[in-house]
Design a protein around this motif. Structure first.
Motif, PDB file in Angstrom:
ATOM      1  N   GLY A 101     -42.706 -19.458  26.950  1.00  0.00           N
ATOM      2  CA  GLY A 101     -42.189 -18.505  25.971  1.00  0.00           C
ATOM      3  C   GLY A 101     -43.220 -18.126  24.936  1.00  0.00           C
ATOM      4  N   TYR A 102     -43.919 -19.113  24.397  1.00  0.00           N
ATOM      5  CA  TYR A 102     -44.925 -18.812  23.376  1.00  0.00           C
ATOM      6  C   TYR A 102     -46.124 -18.061  23.953  1.00  0.00           C
ATOM      7  CZ  TYR A 102     -42.452 -21.595  19.927  1.00  0.00           C
ATOM      8  OH  TYR A 102     -41.511 -22.063  19.056  1.00  0.00           O
ATOM      9  N   VAL A 103     -46.520 -18.390  25.174  1.00  0.00           N
ATOM     10  CA  VAL A 103     -47.639 -17.670  25.806  1.00  0.00           C
ATOM     11  C   VAL A 103     -47.236 -16.224  26.095  1.00  0.00           C
ATOM     12  CG1 VAL A 103     -49.023 -17.514  27.926  1.00  0.00           C
ATOM     13  CG2 VAL A 103     -48.799 -19.697  26.740  1.00  0.00           C
ATOM     14  N   SER A 104     -46.028 -16.031  26.628  1.00  0.00           N
ATOM     15  CA  SER A 104     -45.592 -14.658  26.900  1.00  0.00           C
ATOM     16  C   SER A 104     -45.401 -13.878  25.598  1.00  0.00           C
ATOM     17  CB  SER A 104     -44.317 -14.645  27.736  1.00  0.00           C
ATOM     18  OG  SER A 104     -43.254 -15.262  27.058  1.00  0.00           O
ATOM     19  N   LEU A 105     -44.933 -14.545  24.547  1.00  0.00           N
ATOM     20  CA  LEU A 105     -44.817 -13.893  23.247  1.00  0.00           C
ATOM     21  C   LEU A 105     -46.190 -13.432  22.756  1.00  0.00           C
ATOM     22  CD1 LEU A 105     -42.918 -13.206  20.844  1.00  0.00           C
ATOM     23  CD2 LEU A 105     -43.485 -15.455  19.926  1.00  0.00           C
ATOM     24  N   PHE A 106     -47.180 -14.301  22.890  1.00  0.00           N
ATOM     25  CA  PHE A 106     -48.541 -13.943  22.493  1.00  0.00           C
ATOM     26  C   PHE A 106     -49.060 -12.752  23.292  1.00  0.00           C
ATOM     27  CE2 PHE A 106     -53.089 -14.395  23.413  1.00  0.00           C
ATOM     28  CZ  PHE A 106     -53.596 -14.143  22.142  1.00  0.00           C
ATOM     29  N   LEU A 107     -48.878 -12.796  24.625  1.00  0.00           N
ATOM     30  CA  LEU A 107     -49.361 -11.699  25.468  1.00  0.00           C
ATOM     31  C   LEU A 107     -48.668 -10.389  25.117  1.00  0.00           C
ATOM     32  CD1 LEU A 107     -49.618 -13.392  28.980  1.00  0.00           C
ATOM     33  CD2 LEU A 107     -51.494 -12.587  27.554  1.00  0.00           C
TER      34      LEU A 107
END
Length: 145
Positions: free
Chosen positions: A18-24
């Motif tokens: 979730g945090y990686v996709s939020l960043f991307l």
């Protein structure tokens, strides 16, 4: 492995995904504010299940980590917060999730109704694919320990 450890691993993988996709998505500006808020809430809820309140406080920069970590990049604080909950299930969730994001991004490029599809979708697709391959390497490595 017990069911509790499996649940902690799955939720840790969901939190990191979730945090990686939020960043991307923040970088490529490919999602609405409501989608970004939903991902942030889901990732924070998974973080709370996997690591408890101390993990959430650490990611927010208010935890018991050192002062150096508290002033650093918010995404870099996710890994230390979930270190105790991370296991093979978390690697599996992260790998499959990153490949899902990659397939979704490329699918969005193929089915884009306009003449010029957003370049951010291609960037997200390739970054997710590469990160999924790297995560696969860690998953395979953990199976032989």
């Amino acid at each position: 492995m017990s069911i509790g450890n499996a649940l902690r691993g799955v939720t840790a993988g969901i939190a990191v995904l979730g945090y990686v996709s939020l960043f991307l998505l923040l970088q490529v500006r490919a999602a609405s504010v409501s989608v970004l808020a939903g991902i942030a809430v889901l990732a924070t809820a998974a973080l709370a299940v996997a690591g408890g309140r101390p993990a959430v406080r650490q990611v927010l920069g208010r935890g018991s980590s050192s002062q150096e970590d508290a002033t650093g990049w918010w995404l870099a604080r996710v890994e230390p917060a979930l270190e105790d909950a991370w296991n093979t299930y978390a690697d599996l969730v992260l790998t499959v999730g990153l490949w899902g994001i990659s397939i979704g991004s490329f699918g969005g490029l193929v089915t884009y109704p306009g003449d010029e599809p957003p370049f951010g979708l291609a960037m997200t697709g390739f970054l997710s694919m590469v990160c999924g391959l790297i995560s696969l390497g860690f998953l395979i490595d953990s199976r032989y320990e």
